[in-house]
Write a protein that holds these residues in place. Structure first.
Motif, PDB file in Angstrom:
ATOM      1  N   GLU A   1       0.849  -1.180   0.000  1.00 30.61           N
ATOM      2  CA  GLU A   1       0.000   0.000   0.000  1.00 30.61           C
ATOM      3  C   GLU A   1       0.889   1.235   0.000  1.00 30.61           C
ATOM      4  O   GLU A   1       1.891   1.282   0.695  1.00 30.61           O
ATOM      5  CB  GLU A   1      -0.892  -0.011   1.242  1.00 30.61           C
ATOM      6  N   ARG A   2       0.506   2.206  -0.810  1.00 31.18           N
ATOM      7  CA  ARG A   2       1.227   3.473  -0.888  1.00 31.18           C
ATOM      8  C   ARG A   2       0.288   4.602  -0.513  1.00 31.18           C
ATOM      9  O   ARG A   2      -0.891   4.565  -0.835  1.00 31.18           O
ATOM     10  CB  ARG A   2       1.683   3.727  -2.316  1.00 31.18           C
ATOM     11  N   ILE A   3       0.848   5.592   0.097  1.00 32.34           N
ATOM     12  CA  ILE A   3       0.097   6.821   0.340  1.00 32.34           C
ATOM     13  C   ILE A   3       0.700   7.878  -0.575  1.00 32.34           C
ATOM     14  O   ILE A   3       1.905   8.120  -0.534  1.00 32.34           O
ATOM     15  CB  ILE A   3       0.179   7.255   1.816  1.00 32.34           C
ATOM     16  N   GLU A   4      -0.137   8.447  -1.414  1.00 30.95           N
ATOM     17  CA  GLU A   4       0.334   9.468  -2.350  1.00 30.95           C
ATOM     18  C   GLU A   4      -0.498  10.726  -2.170  1.00 30.95           C
ATOM     19  O   GLU A   4      -1.602  10.689  -1.634  1.00 30.95           O
ATOM     20  CB  GLU A   4       0.240   8.946  -3.786  1.00 30.95           C
ATOM     21  N   ARG A   5       0.039  11.817  -2.648  1.00 32.15           N
ATOM     22  CA  ARG A   5      -0.657  13.100  -2.533  1.00 32.15           C
ATOM     23  C   ARG A   5      -1.123  13.521  -3.920  1.00 32.15           C
ATOM     24  O   ARG A   5      -0.363  13.498  -4.876  1.00 32.15           O
ATOM     25  CB  ARG A   5       0.282  14.147  -1.955  1.00 32.15           C
ATOM     26  N   ASN A   6      -2.398  13.886  -4.013  1.00 34.22           N
ATOM     27  CA  ASN A   6      -2.959  14.369  -5.263  1.00 34.22           C
ATOM     28  C   ASN A   6      -2.326  15.721  -5.576  1.00 34.22           C
ATOM     29  O   ASN A   6      -2.414  16.650  -4.775  1.00 34.22           O
ATOM     30  CB  ASN A   6      -4.479  14.491  -5.129  1.00 34.22           C
ATOM     31  N   PRO A   7      -1.681  15.858  -6.738  1.00 32.85           N
ATOM     32  CA  PRO A   7      -0.990  17.127  -7.042  1.00 32.85           C
ATOM     33  C   PRO A   7      -1.933  18.306  -7.257  1.00 32.85           C
ATOM     34  O   PRO A   7      -1.527  19.458  -7.122  1.00 32.85           O
ATOM     35  CB  PRO A   7      -0.205  16.806  -8.324  1.00 32.85           C
ATOM     36  N   TRP A   8      -3.197  18.053  -7.567  1.00 31.58           N
ATOM     37  CA  TRP A   8      -4.132  19.154  -7.840  1.00 31.58           C
ATOM     38  C   TRP A   8      -4.795  19.696  -6.588  1.00 31.58           C
ATOM     39  O   TRP A   8      -4.983  20.883  -6.448  1.00 31.58           O
ATOM     40  CB  TRP A   8      -5.200  18.717  -8.845  1.00 31.58           C
TER      41      TRP A   8
ATOM     42  N   ARG B   1      -4.704  16.472  -1.400  1.00 32.92           N
ATOM     43  CA  ARG B   1      -5.207  15.427  -0.505  1.00 32.92           C
ATOM     44  C   ARG B   1      -4.405  14.138  -0.657  1.00 32.92           C
ATOM     45  O   ARG B   1      -3.965  13.785  -1.741  1.00 32.92           O
ATOM     46  CB  ARG B   1      -6.674  15.114  -0.809  1.00 32.92           C
ATOM     47  N   GLU B   2      -4.265  13.448   0.477  1.00 29.47           N
ATOM     48  CA  GLU B   2      -3.604  12.150   0.440  1.00 29.47           C
ATOM     49  C   GLU B   2      -4.618  11.073   0.078  1.00 29.47           C
ATOM     50  O   GLU B   2      -5.792  11.171   0.444  1.00 29.47           O
ATOM     51  CB  GLU B   2      -3.002  11.816   1.807  1.00 29.47           C
ATOM     52  N   TYR B   3      -4.157  10.086  -0.627  1.00 30.12           N
ATOM     53  CA  TYR B   3      -5.000   8.927  -0.909  1.00 30.12           C
ATOM     54  C   TYR B   3      -4.151   7.671  -0.862  1.00 30.12           C
ATOM     55  O   TYR B   3      -2.949   7.705  -1.091  1.00 30.12           O
ATOM     56  CB  TYR B   3      -5.724   9.074  -2.258  1.00 30.12           C
TER      57      TYR B   3
END
Length: 179
Positions: A57-64, A67-69
């Motif tokens: 599982e990865r936690i990434e940040r929406n560049p726009w 928000r983290e998802y």
């Protein structure tokens, strides 16, 4: 069938190797809690690759919107067994190449976006002989013959022997001779 055994799988069962008479030789059990889900269809020099999968599982940040998802992906990892079913190379590598008298494994891959990667030369028992940082195997330039193999770096192609000694170096902007 190769080297006297062949892998079979019955529905709902683990991978089992049998001899030419159908007699069971061994069954591949999970390795360190990971189920072995695939194997090479044949042995080469008494070795076959195995494959496990691992969901990460990865936690990434929406560049726009910032928000983290969370998102998960399945990673395929390779190792090597011998003809007795014993794991001689842990299934922790991105790629495995088997040859009669040596093994090449890769950790990381530039085509996966990895900036750091390496190819590791192992002997037939899985013992590390030498690591080659930022060099990889390539279908475009690869040969493995008589204990020799080629690796590609950013601007050059290298020919090594099974002891890890560099025999020749070619630059990509020049013609690469056939060996």
């Amino acid at each position: 069938m190769s080297e006297g055994i062949i892998p079979i799988v019955k529905k709902g069962s683990r991978i089992t190797y049998v001899d030419k008479n159908g007699k069971e030789k061994f069954t591949l059990k999970p390795y360190k809690g990971k189920e072995i889900v695939s194997v090479a269809p044949y042995f080469r020099g008494g070795k076959a690759w195995i494959c496990v999968t691992e969901t990460k599982e990865r936690i990434e940040r929406n560049p726009w919107n910032g928000r983290e998802y969370r998102h998960s992906h399945t990673e395929t990892l390779y190792g090597v067994i011998n003809k007795d079913g014993k794991v001689i190379v842990e299934p922790i590598y991105d790629e495995v190449n088997l040859y009669e008298d040596f093994i090449l494994v890769q950790k990381g891959a530039p085509y996966n976006g990895d900036e750091e990667y390496s190819t590791i030369l192992l002997d037939n028992n899985g013992k590390k002989v030498k690591e080659f940082k930022n060099k990889r195997t390539s279908n475009d330039y690869f040969i493995a013959n008589k204990g020799q193999f080629m690796l590609v770096s950013k601007n050059s192609i290298h020919l090594y022997n099974k002891s890890g000694e560099e025999l020749m170096k070619f630059f990509k902007d020049k013609e690469v001779p056939f060996i």
